[in-house]
Design an enzyme around this catalytic site. Sequence first.
Site, PDB file in Angstrom:
ATOM      1  N   GLY A  61       0.422  -1.242   0.050  1.00  0.00           N
ATOM      2  CA  GLY A  61      -0.079   0.210   0.623  1.00  0.00           C
ATOM      3  C   GLY A  61       0.461   1.435   0.426  1.00  0.00           C
ATOM      4  O   GLY A  61       1.643   1.400   0.962  1.00  0.00           O
ATOM      5  N   GLY A  87      -0.134   4.303  -0.680  1.00  0.00           N
ATOM      6  CA  GLY A  87      -1.130   5.535  -0.596  1.00  0.00           C
ATOM      7  C   GLY A  87      -0.163   6.679   0.794  1.00  0.00           C
ATOM      8  O   GLY A  87       0.845   6.789   0.382  1.00  0.00           O
ATOM      9  N   GLY A 113       1.512   5.045   3.368  1.00  0.00           N
ATOM     10  CA  GLY A 113       3.069   4.030   2.587  1.00  0.00           C
ATOM     11  C   GLY A 113       4.068   5.151   2.559  1.00  0.00           C
ATOM     12  O   GLY A 113       4.966   4.790   3.126  1.00  0.00           O
ATOM     13  N   ASP A 139       2.751  -1.726  -4.567  1.00  0.00           N
ATOM     14  CA  ASP A 139       1.030  -0.792  -4.635  1.00  0.00           C
ATOM     15  C   ASP A 139       0.447  -1.218  -6.221  1.00  0.00           C
ATOM     16  O   ASP A 139       0.851  -1.654  -6.874  1.00  0.00           O
ATOM     17  CB  ASP A 139       0.939   0.052  -4.460  1.00  0.00           C
ATOM     18  CG  ASP A 139       0.164   1.226  -4.500  1.00  0.00           C
ATOM     19  OD1 ASP A 139      -0.616   1.741  -3.189  1.00  0.00           O
ATOM     20  OD2 ASP A 139      -1.044   1.122  -5.272  1.00  0.00           O
ATOM     21  N   ASN A 161     -12.276  -4.800   1.062  1.00  0.00           N
ATOM     22  CA  ASN A 161     -11.181  -4.527   1.618  1.00  0.00           C
ATOM     23  C   ASN A 161     -10.667  -6.577   2.156  1.00  0.00           C
ATOM     24  O   ASN A 161      -9.084  -6.704   2.343  1.00  0.00           O
ATOM     25  CB  ASN A 161     -10.736  -3.690   3.433  1.00  0.00           C
ATOM     26  CG  ASN A 161     -10.582  -2.398   2.642  1.00  0.00           C
ATOM     27  OD1 ASN A 161     -10.728  -2.132   1.737  1.00  0.00           O
ATOM     28  ND2 ASN A 161     -10.760  -0.878   3.846  1.00  0.00           N
ATOM     29  N   ILE A 178      -2.518  -2.288   8.972  1.00  0.00           N
ATOM     30  CA  ILE A 178      -3.125  -0.870  10.068  1.00  0.00           C
ATOM     31  C   ILE A 178      -4.541  -0.911   9.278  1.00  0.00           C
ATOM     32  O   ILE A 178      -5.104   0.374   9.406  1.00  0.00           O
ATOM     33  CB  ILE A 178      -2.041   0.347   8.924  1.00  0.00           C
ATOM     34  CG1 ILE A 178      -0.451  -0.233   9.878  1.00  0.00           C
ATOM     35  CG2 ILE A 178      -2.367   2.238   9.810  1.00  0.00           C
ATOM     36  CD1 ILE A 178       0.421   1.202   8.937  1.00  0.00           C
ATOM     37  N   SER A 179      -4.596  -1.578   8.291  1.00  0.00           N
ATOM     38  CA  SER A 179      -5.995  -1.136   7.057  1.00  0.00           C
ATOM     39  C   SER A 179      -7.552  -1.381   7.651  1.00  0.00           C
ATOM     40  O   SER A 179      -7.250  -2.263   8.745  1.00  0.00           O
ATOM     41  CB  SER A 179      -5.321  -2.353   6.139  1.00  0.00           C
ATOM     42  OG  SER A 179      -4.734  -2.448   5.255  1.00  0.00           O
ATOM     43  N   ARG A 194      -3.143   9.048  20.858  1.00  0.00           N
ATOM     44  CA  ARG A 194      -3.800  10.914  20.527  1.00  0.00           C
ATOM     45  C   ARG A 194      -4.056  11.260  22.626  1.00  0.00           C
ATOM     46  O   ARG A 194      -4.344  12.088  22.504  1.00  0.00           O
ATOM     47  CB  ARG A 194      -4.760   9.789  19.767  1.00  0.00           C
ATOM     48  CG  ARG A 194      -4.539  10.085  18.298  1.00  0.00           C
ATOM     49  CD  ARG A 194      -5.750   9.706  17.721  1.00  0.00           C
ATOM     50  NE  ARG A 194      -5.499  10.128  16.162  1.00  0.00           N
ATOM     51  CZ  ARG A 194      -6.132   8.989  15.347  1.00  0.00           C
ATOM     52  NH1 ARG A 194      -6.436   7.730  15.309  1.00  0.00           N
ATOM     53  NH2 ARG A 194      -5.898   9.512  14.756  1.00  0.00           N
ATOM     54  N   HIS A 211     -10.043  -1.677  17.697  1.00  0.00           N
ATOM     55  CA  HIS A 211      -9.987   0.316  17.257  1.00  0.00           C
ATOM     56  C   HIS A 211     -11.315   0.496  16.965  1.00  0.00           C
ATOM     57  O   HIS A 211     -11.941   0.422  15.939  1.00  0.00           O
ATOM     58  CB  HIS A 211      -8.504  -0.615  16.247  1.00  0.00           C
ATOM     59  CG  HIS A 211      -8.661   1.301  15.070  1.00  0.00           C
ATOM     60  ND1 HIS A 211      -8.263   2.140  16.499  1.00  0.00           N
ATOM     61  CD2 HIS A 211      -8.095   1.926  14.244  1.00  0.00           C
ATOM     62  CE1 HIS A 211      -7.480   3.235  15.805  1.00  0.00           C
ATOM     63  NE2 HIS A 211      -7.971   2.564  14.299  1.00  0.00           N
TER      64      HIS A 211
END
Length: 318
Positions: A9, A11, A14, A33, A95, A118-119, A151, A175
């Site tokens: 990936g 994007g 990435g 990719d 996905n 991570i997706s 965060r 998540h």
Amino acid sequence: MRRKIALIGGGQIGGVLAQLIAAKELADVVMVDIVEGLPQGKMLDIAEAAHIGRYDSSVNGSNSYEALENSDICIVTAGVPRKPGMSRDDLLSINSKIISSVAENIKKYAPNSIVIVISNPLDAMVTLMQKVTQFPHNRVIGQAGVLDSSRFATFLAWELNVSAKDVHAMVLGGHGDTMVPIIRYANVNGVPAQELLERKHGEKAKDILDAIIKRTRDAGGEVVALLKTGSAFYSPAAAAVEMAEAILKNQRRVLAIAAFLNGEFGVSGYYMGVPAILGENGAESVLEFQLNEEEKQMFEVSLNSVKKNVEDMKRLGF
Ligand code: APR
């Protein structure tokens, strides 16, 4: 021997991953990719900054999965984001198809690698990755807790007007909206954060803490709403690099990651966000500790949402 990280990936996340890994000289990097030219272009751009950045990691882009060969770590961000009009099931189905094919290729070309997913939806995608690769569970983990914890720590640091570096605050569970911030143990270099908030704000401390927790839970959405196109990418990339570094350097860092549970925290057979030791074998072990009643309840709610995601994915044939 030089180490190698494959990014599947190329994007938004990435691209930042590649830049961070190269700048740290953590490993050689290959980005794969399906979009022609995208990984080659991004990696050429990063390679051309090597002289200025003084790094000598080799960085390459490819449209072929063969490029995964000899990778120590695969970081997976392949997938599509949810678009207007797309249902949750549509997203899950698209996905899942992508992750299945990525997993087949990781299994084929990088059979000894450790995989960081991570997706999204993370809990389902990491489950599917393990199912298809059949790698041992310690070698397939998910990134969510490091980011959610960062965060939480950042918002606490802003409120207390201290460096985010000194705030230790952990977020567990799945998540999503049901994540479980562990307030009891949040601290500023050992000083209890809750007490600091109470001293600063008196009776209002609870409301302020609740607002921080809400903002942590909604943090991904807050970034999406501001960006309008796409979702957070700097912080998810930084979080995954911290995990990859712990593995490659066998640091035995204790980080909140999506790890497979075998009875820990009362859960068996699901990936959940928990504190785990990260070292050369991936998730070396889960650090279980006693949750209080309130935390247990939140963890249970979170587990149910993870279960629902996984069951929906199975219903769709994955
Ligand atoms: N193999 C390799 N790459 C693929 C594949 C595939 N089968 N299918 C899609 N991709 C690529 C896309 O071409 C795109 O470049 O995955 C990339 C995803 O990048 P972005 O859409 O920019 O998404 P990004 O912001 O990087 O987030 C990736 O992480 O946090 C999660 O929700 C987020 O699921 C999303 C993922």
